[in-house]
Design a protein around this motif. Sequence first.
Motif, PDB file in Angstrom:
ATOM      1  N   LYS A   1       0.829  -1.206   0.000  1.00  0.00           N
ATOM      2  CA  LYS A   1       0.000   0.000   0.000  1.00  0.00           C
ATOM      3  C   LYS A   1       0.865   1.258   0.000  1.00  0.00           C
ATOM      4  O   LYS A   1       0.529   2.252  -0.652  1.00  0.00           O
ATOM      5  N   GLU A   2       1.969   1.205   0.728  1.00  0.00           N
ATOM      6  CA  GLU A   2       2.920   2.333   0.742  1.00  0.00           C
ATOM      7  C   GLU A   2       3.412   2.621  -0.684  1.00  0.00           C
ATOM      8  O   GLU A   2       3.446   3.775  -1.116  1.00  0.00           O
ATOM      9  N   ILE A   3       3.768   1.550  -1.384  1.00  0.00           N
ATOM     10  CA  ILE A   3       4.281   1.681  -2.752  1.00  0.00           C
ATOM     11  C   ILE A   3       3.203   2.208  -3.702  1.00  0.00           C
ATOM     12  O   ILE A   3       3.436   3.114  -4.500  1.00  0.00           O
ATOM     13  N   ILE A   4       2.009   1.637  -3.596  1.00  0.00           N
ATOM     14  CA  ILE A   4       0.914   2.057  -4.483  1.00  0.00           C
ATOM     15  C   ILE A   4       0.514   3.512  -4.188  1.00  0.00           C
ATOM     16  O   ILE A   4       0.270   4.292  -5.098  1.00  0.00           O
ATOM     17  N   HIS A   5       0.461   3.854  -2.903  1.00  0.00           N
ATOM     18  CA  HIS A   5       0.087   5.211  -2.518  1.00  0.00           C
ATOM     19  C   HIS A   5       1.032   6.230  -3.159  1.00  0.00           C
ATOM     20  O   HIS A   5       0.592   7.195  -3.796  1.00  0.00           O
ATOM     21  N   ALA A   6       2.324   5.984  -3.003  1.00  0.00           N
ATOM     22  CA  ALA A   6       3.325   6.900  -3.574  1.00  0.00           C
ATOM     23  C   ALA A   6       3.203   6.934  -5.100  1.00  0.00           C
ATOM     24  O   ALA A   6       3.341   7.988  -5.733  1.00  0.00           O
TER      25      ALA A   6
END
Lengths: 87, 87, 87, 87
Positions: D51-56
Amino acid sequence: MKADKTKVNRLLKTARGQLDGILKMVEEDRYCIDISNQLMATQAILHSANKEIIHAHLQHCVLDALQEGNADEKMEEIMAIIDKISK
Amino acid sequence: MKADKTKVNRLLKTARGQLDGILKMVEEDRYCIDISNQLMATQAILHSANKEIIHAHLQHCVLDALQEGNADEKMEEIMAIIDKISK
Amino acid sequence: MKADKTKVNRLLKTARGQLDGILKMVEEDRYCIDISNQLMATQAILHSANKEIIHAHLQHCVLDALQEGNADEKMEEIMAIIDKISK
Amino acid sequence: MKADKTKVNRLLKTARGQLDGILKMVEEDRYCIDISNQLMATQAILHSANKEIIHAHLQHCVLDALQEGNADEKMEEIMAIIDKISK
């Protein structure tokens, strides 16, 4: 809503029909596992409708975001959807 | 069904009511993200109903399995449910 | 653990190998979507390992429950697993 | 990758450490349910990293899409991620 209204309506009405069927199954005291399976089938249909809606939204949201100058807000909305849909 | 029928009925009827609301939202051409959020709220209610049903089933299935001499079959059913519910 | 140890070990080691690969992808500043896809592939392997473990547990838990006289507790454990796995 | 590399690295290394722990638990023949719970905790960490990766990615993808003139392709990628993450 940007999605194909006919398709979404059809999915939602199918789900509602299934839900009526499940209420009847509960009334008739049917086997737990059969009710559970029907419930999961209904959830799968709602999930399809949801993906249809999100897909159409994504195809339009970049353009909208440009025209309305609120790309950040749109991406936050999509992230919130991803958070919920992946729970 | 072994679950509390009143509770399951209440959840299913709430979900059906929400589904009617979503069909109206589609009709009124409401914002995609709002419809998507409502759909996920409805899915969450169906998930609660499903867990209620499975929980009650588990509390009774060992006993049933003993009386009916088909523990293996019952466990296969539960595994099939876990496969589907965890997708 | 009641599951096939060789199979579970193989899945876990594959996941660990993939995780090392993902750490390298992060180091090399690879494309977000590629990293995300690899992460989800790794999660899918862990999910397979988990289902393998739960499946074997279910096949044995009724018998265990009988011998140990704690069927209720076993079913509560399984329900807790279902709660977590279906989030 | 657009995400905070330090944060993603920390999550991935925590997951790898847990995976090593799980391999040890399997070796030591620990209780199925305990192994399953640890596995799900590890999956949750990978999910956070994802989710961190997708959010960024989302926060940058509209801008990228504009500069690269491939908004449609970017949205297809995101939809493919949503399909996988919501399974």
